[in-house]
Design a protein around this motif. Structure first.
Motif, short mmCIF file in Angstrom:
data_model
loop_
_atom_site.label_atom_id
_atom_site.label_comp_id
_atom_site.label_asym_id
_atom_site.label_seq_id
_atom_site.Cartn_x
_atom_site.Cartn_y
_atom_site.Cartn_z
N LEU A 7 0.84 -1.20 0.00
CA LEU A 7 0.00 0.00 0.00
C LEU A 7 0.88 1.25 0.00
O LEU A 7 0.60 2.22 -0.71
CB LEU A 7 -0.94 0.01 1.20
CG LEU A 7 -2.03 -1.05 1.21
CD1 LEU A 7 -2.83 -0.98 2.51
CD2 LEU A 7 -2.95 -0.91 0.01
N VAL A 55 -6.25 3.13 -2.02
CA VAL A 55 -5.50 2.71 -0.83
C VAL A 55 -6.30 3.03 0.43
O VAL A 55 -6.41 2.20 1.34
CB VAL A 55 -4.11 3.39 -0.80
CG1 VAL A 55 -3.45 3.25 0.57
CG2 VAL A 55 -3.22 2.82 -1.89
N ILE A 58 -9.19 0.63 0.83
CA ILE A 58 -8.70 -0.66 1.30
C ILE A 58 -8.43 -0.60 2.80
O ILE A 58 -8.86 -1.48 3.57
CB ILE A 58 -7.43 -1.08 0.52
CG1 ILE A 58 -7.77 -1.41 -0.93
CG2 ILE A 58 -6.75 -2.28 1.19
CD1 ILE A 58 -6.56 -1.52 -1.86
N ARG A 65 -9.97 -6.29 0.14
CA ARG A 65 -8.54 -5.96 0.05
C ARG A 65 -7.88 -6.46 -1.22
O ARG A 65 -7.27 -5.69 -1.96
CB ARG A 65 -7.81 -6.49 1.28
CG ARG A 65 -6.36 -6.09 1.32
CD ARG A 65 -5.71 -6.56 2.61
NE ARG A 65 -4.39 -6.02 2.73
CZ ARG A 65 -4.08 -4.85 3.25
NH1 ARG A 65 -5.03 -4.08 3.72
NH2 ARG A 65 -2.84 -4.42 3.29
N LEU A 69 -6.67 -4.21 -4.33
CA LEU A 69 -5.28 -4.15 -4.76
C LEU A 69 -5.16 -4.44 -6.26
O LEU A 69 -4.34 -3.82 -6.95
CB LEU A 69 -4.43 -5.14 -3.96
CG LEU A 69 -4.17 -4.75 -2.51
CD1 LEU A 69 -3.51 -5.90 -1.77
CD2 LEU A 69 -3.35 -3.49 -2.41
#
Length: 126
Positions: A7, A55, A58, A65, A69
């Motif tokens: 991240l 980000v 998340i 998640r 991503l």
């Protein structure tokens, strides 16, 4: 690389995209026939903020998640290909590779759709 490390790397890339976007905006304002640079700038600046937003989504658990991503990775690769191809065409007179910009654009579209899927498939804390 740990999950938080990845991240953090995405935020670093977003910062680089933002800086490059500002540089390209300035170049497009001062070079003749530089519409490609303006388009590349817009794509980088816009998706820099989208990467940061993804980000944060998340981290807040508002999107799943792994799927989030994947969306962020699509934004990175897509914006990089799209903008990189336009910049190379402007300065070198040739493409990164055949269909690089359309491939980047397609990855950006897919990234947005994947982000939508990540939102309807929430993380554990949602």
């Amino acid at each position: 690389m740990s999950g938080r490390g990845f991240l953090r790397a995405l935020v670093v890339v977003a910062g680089l995209f933002g800086a490059a976007g500002v540089v390209l905006a300035a170049l497009s304002a001062h070079q003749p026939d530089a519409t490609r640079l303006g388009s590349a700038s817009t794509m980088l600046l816009f998706h820099a903020t989208v990467i940061i937003g993804t980000v944060l989504l998340i981290e807040r658990g508002l999107v799943q998640r792994v799927v989030g991503l994947l969306a962020a990775a699509g934004f990175v690769v897509g914006a990089g290909l799209f903008s990189g191809d336009l910049v190379l065409r402007q300065f070198a007179g040739h493409s990164l590779f055949p269909m690089a910009a359309p491939t980047g654009g397609t990855l950006l579209i897919v990234g947005w759709l994947v982000l939508a899927v990540a939102a309807v498939w929430p993380g554990k804390s949602a």
